[in-house]
Design a protein around this motif. Structure first.
Motif, PDB file in Angstrom:
ATOM      1  N   ALA A  64       0.694  -1.049   0.090  1.00 32.45           N
ATOM      2  CA  ALA A  64      -0.295   0.024  -0.005  1.00 32.45           C
ATOM      3  C   ALA A  64       0.806   1.456  -0.446  1.00 32.45           C
ATOM      4  N   ALA A  65       2.196   1.078   0.441  1.00 28.49           N
ATOM      5  CA  ALA A  65       2.763   1.725   0.630  1.00 28.49           C
ATOM      6  C   ALA A  65       3.561   2.581  -0.612  1.00 28.49           C
ATOM      7  N   GLU A  66       3.690   1.702  -0.979  1.00 27.34           N
ATOM      8  CA  GLU A  66       5.367   2.379  -2.151  1.00 27.34           C
ATOM      9  C   GLU A  66       4.203   1.887  -3.726  1.00 27.34           C
ATOM     10  N   TYR A  67       3.319   0.844  -3.757  1.00 30.13           N
ATOM     11  CA  TYR A  67       2.796   0.822  -5.257  1.00 30.13           C
ATOM     12  C   TYR A  67       0.952   1.570  -4.757  1.00 30.13           C
ATOM     13  N   ALA A  68       0.069   0.968  -4.065  1.00 31.78           N
ATOM     14  CA  ALA A  68      -1.573   1.138  -4.662  1.00 31.78           C
ATOM     15  C   ALA A  68      -1.960   2.146  -3.604  1.00 31.78           C
ATOM     16  N   GLY A  69      -1.641   2.485  -2.293  1.00 33.28           N
ATOM     17  CA  GLY A  69      -2.176   3.278  -2.208  1.00 33.28           C
ATOM     18  C   GLY A  69      -3.683   2.499  -0.972  1.00 33.28           C
ATOM     19  N   PRO A  70      -4.449   3.244  -1.239  1.00 31.28           N
ATOM     20  CA  PRO A  70      -5.743   2.565  -0.886  1.00 31.28           C
ATOM     21  C   PRO A  70      -6.564   1.494  -1.656  1.00 31.28           C
ATOM     22  N   SER A  71      -6.199   2.087  -3.124  1.00 29.10           N
ATOM     23  CA  SER A  71      -6.642   0.741  -4.057  1.00 29.10           C
ATOM     24  C   SER A  71      -5.803  -0.504  -3.617  1.00 29.10           C
ATOM     25  N   ILE A  72      -5.232  -0.941  -2.861  1.00 23.88           N
ATOM     26  CA  ILE A  72      -4.562  -2.114  -2.481  1.00 23.88           C
ATOM     27  C   ILE A  72      -5.610  -3.340  -2.601  1.00 23.88           C
ATOM     28  N   MET A  73      -6.755  -2.673  -2.321  1.00 26.55           N
ATOM     29  CA  MET A  73      -7.966  -4.197  -1.778  1.00 26.55           C
ATOM     30  C   MET A  73      -8.102  -4.252  -3.560  1.00 26.55           C
ATOM     31  N   TRP A 232      -8.682   7.009   2.404  1.00 17.63           N
ATOM     32  CA  TRP A 232      -9.352   6.298   1.688  1.00 17.63           C
ATOM     33  C   TRP A 232      -9.221   6.972   0.501  1.00 17.63           C
ATOM     34  N   HIS A 233      -8.801   8.585   1.017  1.00 14.32           N
ATOM     35  CA  HIS A 233      -8.564   9.261  -0.112  1.00 14.32           C
ATOM     36  C   HIS A 233      -7.666   9.805  -0.718  1.00 14.32           C
ATOM     37  N   PRO A 234      -6.451   9.928  -1.666  1.00 12.30           N
ATOM     38  CA  PRO A 234      -7.637   9.423  -3.263  1.00 12.30           C
ATOM     39  C   PRO A 234      -7.325   7.430  -3.114  1.00 12.30           C
ATOM     40  N   PHE A 235      -8.946   7.700  -3.551  1.00 13.50           N
ATOM     41  CA  PHE A 235      -9.171   5.835  -3.402  1.00 13.50           C
ATOM     42  C   PHE A 235      -7.176   5.636  -4.401  1.00 13.50           C
ATOM     43  N   ILE A 236      -7.790   5.612  -5.829  1.00 18.57           N
ATOM     44  CA  ILE A 236      -5.958   5.082  -6.136  1.00 18.57           C
ATOM     45  C   ILE A 236      -5.105   6.762  -6.443  1.00 18.57           C
ATOM     46  N   PRO A 237      -4.414   6.683  -6.134  1.00 19.16           N
ATOM     47  CA  PRO A 237      -3.300   8.107  -5.823  1.00 19.16           C
ATOM     48  C   PRO A 237      -2.818   8.007  -7.762  1.00 19.16           C
ATOM     49  N   PRO A 238      -2.110   8.790  -7.850  1.00 20.04           N
ATOM     50  CA  PRO A 238      -1.774   9.699  -8.252  1.00 20.04           C
ATOM     51  C   PRO A 238      -0.700   8.810  -9.311  1.00 20.04           C
ATOM     52  N   ALA A 239      -0.445   8.240 -10.580  1.00 22.18           N
ATOM     53  CA  ALA A 239       0.576   8.113 -11.002  1.00 22.18           C
ATOM     54  C   ALA A 239       2.189   8.276 -10.710  1.00 22.18           C
ATOM     55  N   GLU A 240       3.219   7.447 -10.349  1.00 19.46           N
ATOM     56  CA  GLU A 240       4.228   8.492 -10.980  1.00 19.46           C
ATOM     57  C   GLU A 240       4.835   6.652 -10.868  1.00 19.46           C
ATOM     58  N   ILE A 250      -1.628  -0.466  -8.954  1.00 18.91           N
ATOM     59  CA  ILE A 250      -2.882  -1.781  -8.787  1.00 18.91           C
ATOM     60  C   ILE A 250      -1.703  -3.158  -8.660  1.00 18.91           C
ATOM     61  N   PHE A 251      -0.949  -3.163 -10.820  1.00 23.51           N
ATOM     62  CA  PHE A 251      -1.015  -4.776 -10.872  1.00 23.51           C
ATOM     63  C   PHE A 251       0.247  -5.306  -9.995  1.00 23.51           C
ATOM     64  N   GLY A 305      -8.008   2.183   6.539  1.00 29.04           N
ATOM     65  CA  GLY A 305      -8.937   3.125   7.292  1.00 29.04           C
ATOM     66  C   GLY A 305      -8.323   3.898   8.039  1.00 29.04           C
ATOM     67  N   ILE A 306      -7.425   3.665   9.024  1.00 32.87           N
ATOM     68  CA  ILE A 306      -6.887   3.748  10.343  1.00 32.87           C
ATOM     69  C   ILE A 306      -6.090   4.684   9.790  1.00 32.87           C
ATOM     70  N   VAL A 307      -4.621   4.633   9.276  1.00 33.19           N
ATOM     71  CA  VAL A 307      -3.831   4.868   8.886  1.00 33.19           C
ATOM     72  C   VAL A 307      -3.583   5.321   7.766  1.00 33.19           C
ATOM     73  N   PRO A 308      -2.241   6.376   7.383  1.00 34.35           N
ATOM     74  CA  PRO A 308      -2.789   6.715   6.424  1.00 34.35           C
ATOM     75  C   PRO A 308      -1.672   6.095   5.350  1.00 34.35           C
ATOM     76  N   TYR A 309      -1.541   5.800   3.644  1.00 32.78           N
ATOM     77  CA  TYR A 309      -1.221   4.594   3.570  1.00 32.78           C
ATOM     78  C   TYR A 309      -0.076   4.687   3.384  1.00 32.78           C
ATOM     79  N   ARG A 310       0.915   5.715   3.188  1.00 33.66           N
ATOM     80  CA  ARG A 310       2.374   6.246   3.682  1.00 33.66           C
ATOM     81  C   ARG A 310       3.463   6.309   4.600  1.00 33.66           C
ATOM     82  N   GLN A 311       2.574   6.034   5.771  1.00 38.44           N
ATOM     83  CA  GLN A 311       3.017   5.193   6.907  1.00 38.44           C
ATOM     84  C   GLN A 311       3.367   4.062   7.416  1.00 38.44           C
TER      85      GLN A 311
END
Length: 536
Positions: A64-73, A232-240, A250-251, A305-311
């Motif tokens: 989640a932190a490195e690649y997908a963010g909330p869209s890890i689901m 959970w926002h943005p659910f799909i973080p902008p691509a880097e 996501i993939f 939902g509890i922890v910001p994905y970058r952490q």
């Protein structure tokens, strides 16, 4: 094209092909000396216990932190769907050929010894690196638990010898006087359990699975009230670049999470020790995958939902979540459940690997040490001890960052071969009874059965492998040759092992040579036979 099977195609290769028959496999299955004691519920729990581990306890945070963010689901769903197609293929093969050795044995029956060795060598990589990654995660949670009680081990005993340089994006590594002692010790404890006996290990696994699932459900119940929807926002973080976020992220995360589902494959290795393998093994394989997918999705939603994905790029993401929730007692329970629960994962993976080694050793492709069954414990004790020592040393020296990519590459390769084996078997042996069959059907095209389920399984395996290979190439170009070097060395070692040892000591190869000699003996001139007999 046609839905009706044509006349069965027979394998090509003539008399030089080393391929087991169904009768040979059935005879070996009855004479292996292992104890048939595992029930359907124990196989289901073996699968659940092996799947629920590093995926949710460790790699969810990193992915989640490195690649997908909330869209890890979404990544979990993609990986689960891909695994489901493969699980269905495993279910058909396991019900048709209830033998130990998993995909290795299936390949030996269908495609011959060389392909079987290739599959077996890939499976050993898959399980070996999986064990190492799980033990590394277990070490992280155990250290966190010890710190809760004020016990702090020196860093030289809590980190692997090889470590990635922070901020290098995996392109730089550092080596130092470090040794992951807890990871090493955990592997040796599980090895001792497996040496003592599979029935005792299954009982231990049942207790551990009940404990860790209970702790995870408690985390879900307590965590729902602590969810902050803004996380959970943005659910799909902008691509880097380099697969970070966006659709490619996501993939990439799905490829990373793919191996976390691979525990269901461990169930198929237990076929020789199951009471009713044709019925119970498919139940264990497919049931464990479905149960764990639902639990993974729920836990990922609450965690993100509890922890910001970058952490969440830490070794113990659930522990971070419990600290934010402000429940110290829950933190202790989660860390305890994760530490003990990962022991069950390690148990399932090492059990599966020891049975693959047992089957390969029984076939003579590796030293017979790995095929020896202890007279008292009725387990491959000596081979299990050697395996445990190797995995323990790898755990203490290699970082989880490298291990995750390597194990996912091994998993996807093994899964693709399993799916292809179903197509091969249906094409060449359509008449074979199959108590469980893959759904969605298939068509016959020019004498080849093309099944929808196995083809989709191979397609997903390819999609999961592509970002892993690109990531290894990226690390290589960035100055870090370790991941691709480890993979290359392992593959070369596999080729040399078979060429220099396996093909000369193969039981099947020797049997075929003896059969050939017996067939040509009557044509030998009498005087030649007399001279040969005199020399003997």
């Amino acid at each position: 094209m046609s839905d009706a099977p044509p006349t069965p195609r027979r394998p090509s290769g003539g008399g030089n092909a080393r391929r087991k028959t169904l009768a040979q496999v059935a005879a070996e299955n009855e004479s292996h000396g292992l104890k048939k004691s595992l029930t359907a519920s124990q196989l289901l729990l073996l699968g659940i216990g092996t799947i629920i581990g590093a995926g949710i306890y460790v790699m969810t945070g990193t992915a989640a932190a490195e690649y997908a963010g909330p869209s890890i689901m979404l990544s979990f769903i993609i990986a689960a769907v891909g695994c489901l197609f493969t699980a269905l293929c495993y279910g058909e093969l396991a019900s048709t050929y209830p033998v130990s050795g998993s995909a290795y044995s299936y390949a030996y029956i269908s495609m011959g010894e060389k392909m079987a060795w290739t599959v077996g060598w890939v499976l050993l990589l898959d399980y070996g690196i999986s064990c190492t990654a799980v033990a590394a995660g277990l070490s992280g949670y155990a250290n966190s638990l010890l710190a809760t009680f004020g016990l702090h081990l020196p860093s030289c005993l809590t980190q692997a010898t090889l470590q990635p340089v922070p901020g290098s994006d995996g392109t730089a590594m550092t080596i130092g006087w470090r040794f992951d002692f807890i990871g090493f010790l955990s592997v040796m404890v599980v090895t001792w359990l497996l040496v003592r006996g599979v029935e005792e290990s299954a009982r231990f696994n049942t207790l551990i699975v009940a404990l860790k699932v209970g702790v995870l459900l408690l985390f879900l119940a307590m965590g729902i009230s602590a969810i902050n929807p803004a996380n959970w926002h943005p659910f799909i973080p902008p691509a880097e670049p380099n697969f970070h976020y966006g659709l490619t992220g996501i993939f990439r995360a799905a490829a990373l999470m793919f191996f976390t589902y691979s525990g269901f494959e461990a169930v198929s290795t237990a076929a020789s020790e199951a009471r009713n393998p044709t019925r119970d093994v498919p139940i264990g394989i497919i049931g464990s995958l479905l149960v764990c997918t639902a639990l993974y999705l729920a836990l990922a939603a609450v965690l993100l939902g509890i922890v910001p994905y970058r952490q969440l790029d830490v070794a113990d993401p659930l522990a971070v979540a419990t600290q934010i929730m402000g429940h110290p007692w829950l933190s202790i329970m989660v860390n305890s459940g994760a530490t003990i629960g990962l022991c069950a994962v390690l148990l399932g993976l090492m059990y599966a690997q020891s049975r693959v080694l047992l089957t390969i050793g029984r076939d003579g492709l590796i030293p017979r040490l790995f095929a020896h069954v202890h007279k008292v414990y009725r387990t491959p004790a000596a081979g299990t001890l050697v395996l445990g020592l190797v995995v323990a040393i790898m755990t203490a020296t290699l970082p989880i960052d490298i291990l995750a990519d390597l194990v996912s590459a091994g998993t996807t390769a093994a899964f693709a071969i399993v799916c292809f084996t179903v197509i091969w078997q249906r094409t060449h042996h359509p008449e074979t009874p199959r108590p469980f069959q893959v759904p969605l059907g298939g068509i016959w095209f020019r004498g080849v059965w093309l099944g929808v389920t196995p083809i989709l399984g191979m397609l997903f395996a390819f999609l999961m492998t592509l970002p892993l290979l690109l990531n290894m190439v990226h690390a290589l170009l960035g100055g870090n040759p370790v991941p691709i070097a480890l993979l290359g060395i392992y593959l070369v070692l596999g080729v040399l092992t078979y060429v220099c040892y396996g093909r000369y000591h193969s039981r099947l190869g020797r049997a075929l040579q003896k059969q050939k000699d017996d067939q040509t003996a009557p044509d030998t001139p009498p005087e030649t036979r007399s001279v040969s007999a005199g020399r003997q």
